[in-house]
Design an enzyme around this catalytic site. Structure first.
Site, PDB file in Angstrom:
ATOM      1  N   LYS A   8       0.858  -1.187   0.000  1.00 20.34           N
ATOM      2  CA  LYS A   8       0.000   0.000   0.000  1.00 20.34           C
ATOM      3  C   LYS A   8       0.891   1.233   0.000  1.00 20.34           C
ATOM      4  O   LYS A   8       2.082   1.184   0.327  1.00 20.34           O
ATOM      5  CB  LYS A   8      -0.943   0.018   1.209  1.00 20.34           C
ATOM      6  N   ASP A 132      -0.984  -1.542  10.908  1.00 23.96           N
ATOM      7  CA  ASP A 132      -1.350  -1.518   9.490  1.00 23.96           C
ATOM      8  C   ASP A 132      -2.085  -2.767   9.039  1.00 23.96           C
ATOM      9  O   ASP A 132      -2.713  -2.772   7.980  1.00 23.96           O
ATOM     10  CB  ASP A 132      -0.099  -1.376   8.614  1.00 23.96           C
TER      11      ASP A 132
END
Length: 268
Positions: A8, A132
């Site tokens: 990401k 995350d």
């Protein structure tokens, strides 16, 4: 069973305050990209974890994929498995590669053994592995607040744009990245800026880690400037570094200016 844990990027990252628990509150938008590892899982005796590709530091027992299995094993009668991770996404690059591996391990185990865990339950397990990790359960663009593990919907769609990521073979620890951070309350939430046209982001959408890391690592602002010179609509460091990315209207043509670095290009 095999899956491809993807990385990401952070579209902006505001560090807004220090928390009582020692962590920081932040505002960011996590956006999935196609740069991926490969993770394979098979039921087999005895339990084993192996890897190839980029070397993974640390002991096997501390690997996030192994920890994901052990976490679920506490609550379910899981059989023994063998996992193999082919590591491609750089480590310490601000791309969430390890977090993705952990989240995809949870999803693979849930599917392989028909555990029936919901998205919310998988996210709860993922949060225990790292801030995350929960993002990669649904793996779609989200606006992140608090420690980066509380998600809100956001209408950011970069479909059709191209992205170029440059990892200068420089691993930056989270502790180092936060060492010189001075949390600041923004005048406006990051969300407001992200909902403006992308061509305005260069003036408004910042990554606060750039202020603390760019003076110590001059290669990072140099790469960012090179991306703008190549025609990037927006360029930024991702997460706590050290990958720097550029978003382009069309795939950029690059020569040898990044030949010593790890480079990935793709569509968003």
């Amino acid at each position: 069973m095999i899956s491809f844990p993807n990385a990401k990027i952070n579209l902006g990252l505001f560090i807004t305050e220090k928390r009582a628990d020692g962590f920081h509150n932040l505002q960011s938008c996590f956006y999935p990209i196609g740069w991926s590892d490969a993770l394979e899982l098979i039921p087999a005796e005895p339990f084993a974890f192996s890897s190839s590709g980029l070397p993974i530091p640390g002991e096997t027992a501390t690997n996030l994929c192994v920890r994901a299995y052990e976490l679920l094993k506490k609550d379910f009668a899981l059989p023994s498995i063998q996992m193999h991770l082919h590591k491609i996404v750089p480590i310490g690059a601000g791309l969430g590669g390890g977090s993705a591996d952990a989240a995809f391990a949870l999803k693979l185990i849930n599917e392989q053994f028909a555990l029936g865990l919901s998205v919310a339950q998988l996210q709860d397990y993922a949060r225990r592995l790292g801030s995350d990790c929960a993002f990669f359960i649904q793996n779609k663009p989200v606006y992140c607040v608090e420690k980066g593990d509380v998600f809100e919907e956001i209408g950011v769609d970069l479909s059709g744009y191209s992205i170029l990521l440059i990892y200068p073979n420089l691993a930056i620890s989270t502790a180092e990245a936060y060492a010189n951070i001075r949390p600041t309350k923004p005048q406006r939430p990051l969300r407001d800026y992200l909902q403006q046209p992308i061509k305005t982001w260069r003036q408004t959408v910042r990554n606060d880690f750039e202020d603390s890391l760019f003076p110590n690592y001059p290669v990072l602002p140099k790469i960012k400037q090179q991306l703008y010179e190549l025609g990037a609509v927006y360029a930024s460091m991702s997460g706590s570094g050290s990958t720097v990315y550029g978003i382009f209207d069309a795939p950029p043509v690059i020569s040898n200016q990044f030949e010593d670095y790890n480079v990935w290009q793709g569509k968003l």
